[in-house]
Design an enzyme around this catalytic site. Structure first.
Site, PDB file in Angstrom:
ATOM      1  N   CYS A  63       1.559  -2.286  -3.316  1.00  0.00           N
ATOM      2  CA  CYS A  63       1.658  -1.857  -4.710  1.00  0.00           C
ATOM      3  C   CYS A  63       1.160  -0.410  -4.736  1.00  0.00           C
ATOM      4  O   CYS A  63       1.180   0.259  -3.717  1.00  0.00           O
ATOM      5  CB  CYS A  63       0.852  -2.766  -5.634  1.00  0.00           C
ATOM      6  N   ALA A  64       0.701   0.068  -5.853  1.00  0.00           N
ATOM      7  CA  ALA A  64       0.246   1.457  -5.932  1.00  0.00           C
ATOM      8  C   ALA A  64      -1.043   1.679  -5.136  1.00  0.00           C
ATOM      9  O   ALA A  64      -1.130   2.590  -4.319  1.00  0.00           O
ATOM     10  CB  ALA A  64       0.047   1.877  -7.382  1.00  0.00           C
TER      11      ALA A  64
END
Length: 186
Positions: A63-64
């Site tokens: 994810c980020a």
């Protein structure tokens, strides 16, 4: 369990499958080469395909920064599917100097979740302060948002992001899941 971006980059691509659990707009802005977009809330819908893919390739979740991928790995683990996280997420990947791919922009422009949270929180605080000039109890709205932000920082969770993620414009379009389903079967 996690892996460093450099170690993942060194792996043979045909033996790995990278699942990016961010929203489609975030994914389009930049993702690991060859990654498949599978928004976090869509994992349950594709568990059979994920289990089959895990039998053929090693799964990596990104994810980020790592929070959503940790949630995704927990959901996969609960279903008996092994997956490894990527240290630092896409931010860690790019900080290492590794390449990212840009995807086609979604049909509708969607802000990144952190931007949506900042906008919503700021708007609610301003509304509470403005309304508080006429109705002092309205300032409790600002206090409630501030309390939620402090809790979010301490717990590394975000209730507002969870609520915003349920809104229709944050839901992936069916084509996103169709693309993910096809990639899992490949």
């Amino acid at each position: 369990m996690t892996i460093s971006p450099a170690d993942l980059h060194a792996r043979e691509a045909s033996k790995t499958l990278v699942l990016d659990v961010r929203a489609p707009g975030e994914f389009a802005a930049g993702h690991l080469p060859g990654a498949v977009n599978l928004p976090l809330d869509s994992i349950a819908a594709l568990l059979p395909e994920l289990a089959d893919a895990a039998g053929r390739r090693e799964l990596f979740v990104v994810c980020a920064t790592g929070r959503r991928s940790a949630d995704a790995r927990e959901r996969l683990s609960d279903a008996g599917i092994a997956a490894t996280g990527v240290e630092g997420g896409t931010e860690g990947w790019t900080a290492t100097g590794l390449p990212v791919e840009q995807g086609p922009a979604p049909a509708r422009a969607i802000w990144a979740m952190d931007r949506q949270v900042r906008f919503a929180a700021g708007s609610l605080v301003l509304a509470g302060l403005a309304l508080g000039r006429r109705a002092p109890r309205a300032r409790l709205l600002s206090a409630g948002v501030a309390t939620g932000l402090v809790y979010s920082g301490l717990s590394n969770t975000c209730g507002m992001a969870a609520l915003l993620g349920k809104l229709p414009f944050n839901r992936p379009e069916p084509a996103v899941l169709d693309t993910a389903r096809a990639a899992l079967r490949a």
